[in-house]
Design a protein around this motif. Structure first.
Motif, PDB file in Angstrom:
ATOM      1  N   MET A  54      -0.925  13.089   6.212  1.00  0.00           N
ATOM      2  CA  MET A  54      -2.014  13.681   6.997  1.00  0.00           C
ATOM      3  C   MET A  54      -3.237  12.775   6.986  1.00  0.00           C
ATOM      4  O   MET A  54      -3.478  12.045   6.021  1.00  0.00           O
ATOM      5  CB  MET A  54      -2.396  15.052   6.419  1.00  0.00           C
ATOM      6  N   THR A  55      -3.988  12.833   8.078  1.00  0.00           N
ATOM      7  CA  THR A  55      -5.237  12.091   8.174  1.00  0.00           C
ATOM      8  C   THR A  55      -6.323  12.838   7.393  1.00  0.00           C
ATOM      9  O   THR A  55      -6.133  13.983   6.968  1.00  0.00           O
ATOM     10  CB  THR A  55      -5.676  11.953   9.637  1.00  0.00           C
ATOM     11  N   GLU A  56      -7.482  12.207   7.237  1.00  0.00           N
ATOM     12  CA  GLU A  56      -8.600  12.853   6.548  1.00  0.00           C
ATOM     13  C   GLU A  56      -9.044  14.111   7.297  1.00  0.00           C
ATOM     14  O   GLU A  56      -9.377  15.128   6.682  1.00  0.00           O
ATOM     15  CB  GLU A  56      -9.767  11.872   6.402  1.00  0.00           C
ATOM     16  N   ASP A  57      -9.052  14.048   8.625  1.00  0.00           N
ATOM     17  CA  ASP A  57      -9.448  15.214   9.417  1.00  0.00           C
ATOM     18  C   ASP A  57      -8.462  16.364   9.235  1.00  0.00           C
ATOM     19  O   ASP A  57      -8.857  17.532   9.126  1.00  0.00           O
ATOM     20  CB  ASP A  57      -9.542  14.853  10.903  1.00  0.00           C
ATOM     21  N   GLN A  58      -7.167  16.052   9.194  1.00  0.00           N
ATOM     22  CA  GLN A  58      -6.157  17.089   8.978  1.00  0.00           C
ATOM     23  C   GLN A  58      -6.283  17.687   7.585  1.00  0.00           C
ATOM     24  O   GLN A  58      -6.155  18.897   7.409  1.00  0.00           O
ATOM     25  CB  GLN A  58      -4.754  16.505   9.192  1.00  0.00           C
ATOM     26  N   ARG A  63      -1.699  10.832   2.507  1.00  0.00           N
ATOM     27  CA  ARG A  63      -2.127   9.665   3.266  1.00  0.00           C
ATOM     28  C   ARG A  63      -1.343   9.646   4.560  1.00  0.00           C
ATOM     29  O   ARG A  63      -0.140   9.899   4.572  1.00  0.00           O
ATOM     30  CB  ARG A  63      -1.897   8.369   2.491  1.00  0.00           C
ATOM     31  N   ASP A  64      -2.001   9.356   5.647  1.00  0.00           N
ATOM     32  CA  ASP A  64      -1.354   9.347   6.955  1.00  0.00           C
ATOM     33  C   ASP A  64      -0.178   8.371   6.959  1.00  0.00           C
ATOM     34  O   ASP A  64      -0.333   7.189   6.656  1.00  0.00           O
ATOM     35  CB  ASP A  64      -2.374   8.947   8.021  1.00  0.00           C
TER      36      ASP A  64
END
Length: 215
Positions: free
Chosen positions: A139-143, A187-188
Motif C-alpha cells: 500500500m502507498t502512504e495515502d492508502q 510498502r507499495d
C-alpha cells in the motif's frame, strides 16, 4: 436451489449464472454481518468470553480456512510460532475472526506464487505479538492513512477482489476490546504486515503474572 436441481440439470451457462447469484448473496450477507458487528461495537454491546487460547490449534483452524484459495494462487504458507508464547487471552470466536480476516487479506491481495507467513513472539508488557505478512501488492502512504476507515477499500473496489472495506476496522476494535492492539505496515509493491497484540496466557489455562503487579 437452482444449482442443486438435477431433474433436469441446468445448462452450463445457467449453472454459471446460478453460481454468480450465490456468490453475490454470500457477499451481501458478509456485508450485513460486518455492518451489524460494527454497530454492536459502537453501542458497546459485544459480548466477550475471555479465556486462555493456545495458539497452535487456533492458528491451525484459521489456516485451514484459507488453504484452498492460497493453493489456487500458488502461495506458500509459512508458520513460525514461538514456544515461549504458547497462548493468548481472548474470546475464541473473536480472535479467530481477526486472524481469519488478516490471513484472508494476505491471500487476496498477494501475487501469484507469493508467500503468506504467520508468526508469534512474546512481547513486552505481558503481551503476545502475532504477525501476518504477505508478499503482495502493498500500500502507498495515502492508502495506509485511510486503512482503518470503515467501508474504504482504498481504490480496489474495481479490482475484482471481493471485500467490504470494514474487516480491518472490526478487527482493530475487537483487539482493543480484548485489551490488545492491531497495527499494520506496508510498502507499495512490497507486501504488508499486520501485527496483532493480545494479553499473554499460559497454555495450561492460567494467565501469567503481571510483571508490574509487585511494584
Amino acid at each position: 436451489l437452482l444449482g442443486m436441481d438435477q431433474e433436469p440439470g441446468l445448462a452450463p451457462h445457467q449453472t454459471d449464472w446460478a453460481q454468480q447469484i450465490q456468490r453475490a448473496g454470500w457477499h451481501l450477507l458478509e456485508m450485513i454481518n460486518d455492518t451489524l458487528d460494527l454497530a454492536r461495537m459502537e453501542a458497546g454491546t459485544v459480548p466477550l468470553a475471555l479465556e486462555p487460547l493456545p495458539l497452535v490449534p487456533l492458528v491451525s483452524a484459521c489456516r485451514a480456512l484459507i488453504e484452498a484459495p492460497a493453493a489456487e494462487l500458488g502461495l506458500t504458507l509459512e508458520e513460525r510460532l514461538a514456544a515461549d508464547a504458547p497462548a493468548v487471552r481472548g474470546d475464541a470466536t473473536r480472535v479467530k475472526q481477526i486472524l481469519t480476516n488478516l490471513l484472508s487479506n494476505a491471500v487476496k491481495y498477494n501475487r501469484r506464487g507469493g508467500q503468506v507467513s504467520i508468526g508469534s513472539r512474546r512481547a513486552p508488557g505481558g503481551l503476545v505479538e502475532i504477525t501476518v505478512a504477505d508478499t503482495g501488492l502493498g500500500m502507498t502512504e495515502d492508502q495506509m492513512a485511510a486503512l482503518f476507515q470503515p467501508y474504504n477499500r482504498l481504490g480496489r473496489e474495481n479490482s475484482g477482489i471481493e471485500g467490504t472495506g470494514i474487516g480491518l476496522v472490526i478487527s482493530r476494535r475487537l483487539a482493543e476490546l480484548m485489551g490488545g492492539t492491531l497495527q499494520a505496515s506496508s510498502r507499495d509493491g512490497a507486501g504488508s504486515t499486520c501485527t496483532l497484540r493480545l494479553p499473554a496466557a499460559e497454555a495450561s489455562g492460567t494467565p501469567p503474572a503481571d510483571p508490574g503487579a509487585s511494584r
